[in-house]
Motif scaffolding. Structure first.
Motif, PDB file in Angstrom:
ATOM      1  N   GLY A  86       0.797  -1.221   0.000  1.00 45.99           N
ATOM      2  CA  GLY A  86       0.000   0.000   0.000  1.00 45.99           C
ATOM      3  C   GLY A  86       0.831   1.273   0.000  1.00 45.99           C
ATOM      4  N   ARG A  87       2.117   1.140  -0.323  1.00 46.85           N
ATOM      5  CA  ARG A  87       2.983   2.331  -0.315  1.00 46.85           C
ATOM      6  C   ARG A  87       2.590   3.337  -1.386  1.00 46.85           C
ATOM      7  NH1 ARG A  87       9.025   0.917  -0.261  1.00 46.85           N
ATOM      8  NH2 ARG A  87       8.365  -0.507  -1.876  1.00 46.85           N
ATOM      9  N   ASP A  88       1.913   2.877  -2.448  1.00 47.26           N
ATOM     10  CA  ASP A  88       1.467   3.841  -3.452  1.00 47.26           C
ATOM     11  C   ASP A  88       0.477   4.820  -2.832  1.00 47.26           C
ATOM     12  OD1 ASP A  88      -0.319   1.641  -3.280  1.00 47.26           O
ATOM     13  OD2 ASP A  88      -0.760   1.641  -5.428  1.00 47.26           O
ATOM     14  N   SER A 135      -5.052  -2.171  -6.218  1.00 45.38           N
ATOM     15  CA  SER A 135      -5.423  -2.869  -4.979  1.00 45.38           C
ATOM     16  C   SER A 135      -6.352  -2.040  -4.097  1.00 45.38           C
ATOM     17  CB  SER A 135      -4.178  -3.290  -4.204  1.00 45.38           C
ATOM     18  OG  SER A 135      -3.454  -2.161  -3.792  1.00 45.38           O
ATOM     19  N   TRP A 136      -6.179  -0.735  -4.062  1.00 45.77           N
ATOM     20  CA  TRP A 136      -7.014   0.135  -3.231  1.00 45.77           C
ATOM     21  C   TRP A 136      -8.471   0.143  -3.694  1.00 45.77           C
ATOM     22  CZ3 TRP A 136      -9.390   3.981  -5.909  1.00 45.77           C
ATOM     23  CH2 TRP A 136      -8.838   4.319  -7.138  1.00 45.77           C
ATOM     24  N   THR A 177      -9.948  -2.281   3.513  1.00 48.28           N
ATOM     25  CA  THR A 177      -9.253  -1.823   4.718  1.00 48.28           C
ATOM     26  C   THR A 177      -9.635  -0.361   4.977  1.00 48.28           C
ATOM     27  OG1 THR A 177      -7.333  -1.008   3.515  1.00 48.28           O
ATOM     28  CG2 THR A 177      -7.280  -3.332   4.202  1.00 48.28           C
ATOM     29  N   GLU A 178      -9.407   0.075   6.195  1.00 43.89           N
ATOM     30  CA  GLU A 178      -9.704   1.465   6.539  1.00 43.89           C
ATOM     31  C   GLU A 178      -8.916   2.428   5.653  1.00 43.89           C
ATOM     32  OE1 GLU A 178      -9.210   4.391  10.368  1.00 43.89           O
ATOM     33  OE2 GLU A 178      -9.668   2.281  10.733  1.00 43.89           O
ATOM     34  N   ARG A 179      -7.636   2.124   5.423  1.00 44.12           N
ATOM     35  CA  ARG A 179      -6.784   2.981   4.590  1.00 44.12           C
ATOM     36  C   ARG A 179      -7.315   3.072   3.163  1.00 44.12           C
ATOM     37  NH1 ARG A 179      -2.561   5.727   4.609  1.00 44.12           N
ATOM     38  NH2 ARG A 179      -1.750   5.036   6.582  1.00 44.12           N
ATOM     39  N   PHE A 225      -8.756   6.345   1.297  1.00 44.21           N
ATOM     40  CA  PHE A 225      -8.140   6.782   0.042  1.00 44.21           C
ATOM     41  C   PHE A 225      -9.213   6.994  -1.026  1.00 44.21           C
ATOM     42  CE2 PHE A 225      -5.648   5.907  -3.912  1.00 44.21           C
ATOM     43  CZ  PHE A 225      -4.778   6.983  -3.817  1.00 44.21           C
ATOM     44  N   ARG A 226     -10.139   6.045  -1.140  1.00 39.17           N
ATOM     45  CA  ARG A 226     -11.233   6.197  -2.116  1.00 39.17           C
ATOM     46  C   ARG A 226     -12.072   7.430  -1.800  1.00 39.17           C
ATOM     47  NH1 ARG A 226     -11.474   0.361  -1.547  1.00 39.17           N
ATOM     48  NH2 ARG A 226     -13.189   0.564  -0.067  1.00 39.17           N
ATOM     49  N   ALA A 227     -12.324   7.672  -0.517  1.00 38.70           N
ATOM     50  CA  ALA A 227     -13.102   8.854  -0.116  1.00 38.70           C
ATOM     51  C   ALA A 227     -12.360  10.138  -0.477  1.00 38.70           C
ATOM     52  CB  ALA A 227     -13.403   8.803   1.382  1.00 38.70           C
ATOM     53  N   MET A 228     -11.052  10.153  -0.245  1.00 40.89           N
ATOM     54  CA  MET A 228     -10.247  11.328  -0.575  1.00 40.89           C
ATOM     55  C   MET A 228     -10.283  11.585  -2.081  1.00 40.89           C
ATOM     56  SD  MET A 228      -6.911  12.361  -1.806  1.00 40.89           S
ATOM     57  CE  MET A 228      -6.004  10.858  -1.753  1.00 40.89           C
TER      58      MET A 228
END
Length: 189
Positions: free
Chosen positions: A94-96, A120-121, A126-128, A132-135
């Protein structure tokens, strides 16, 4: 390290809307595929590079980019001074997502961030990944699928997407409220 291929370089540069005079950041410059394309438009002196791998730092310096020794971009304090940030960060673990979130803090209001990322996101719950999708939704990010096999020539077949974000001008810090006058009574409103 998986070098950005020429087709994807052109795709990133086109979405970043880079024009002469802009200040550009390439936070994971690798061997300069994106940085050189940006420099062809704005000049090397307007492209700031960061890179962690010593052999890539040496290559960037050989190509004429001013870059300090190996540096983890995630440890660089944010400064929203760039018109465009372009990146193809590491994907594993998830470093991207981490790099894109951090890089966004370097984009000035009205500027753009254009990144290549894994997919992958999009699937993970996952919460992260949800954050990220919300952002991305908050910014109205453009998500464009990159054709399968785009990075096969450099040893990976990870599915990828292009993410393009324009930071709204409203993100600019508010200026002090100017007093308003009622012209009829000459009193402050």
């Amino acid at each position: 390290f998986f070098e950005t291929q020429s087709r994807e370089v052109q795709q990133v540069i086109a979405h970043a809307k880079i024009r002469p005079g802009m200040k550009v950041l390439e936070p994971q410059a690798g061997r300069a595929a994106l940085a050189l394309a940006a420099a062809a438009i704005v000049g090397k002196s307007n492209v700031t590079c960061h890179e962690l791998m010593p052999e890539n730092v040496a290559e960037l310096q050989r190509l004429g980019f001013v870059i300090e020794g190996p540096q983890d971009f995630l440890c660089v304090p944010p400064n929203a001074q760039f018109d465009a940030v372009i990146l193809n960060p590491p994907f594993s673990g998830g470093r991207d997502i981490l790099h894109i979130e951090h890089a966004l803090k370097f984009v000035k209001p009205g500027g753009t961030l254009t990144a290549i990322a894994s997919t992958s996101w999009q699937q993970k719950e996952t919460e992260r990944c949800r954050a990220f999708r919300a952002m991305l939704g908050k910014y109205g990010a453009l998500i464009e699928e990159i054709p399968a096999g785009a990075f096969k020539a450099v040893g990976t077949d990870v599915p990828t997407v292009l993410i393009a974000i324009t930071v709204p001008m409203e993100a600019r810090p508010k200026t002090a409220v100017q007093p308003q006058f009622d012209l009829f009574s000459m009193e402050m409103a």
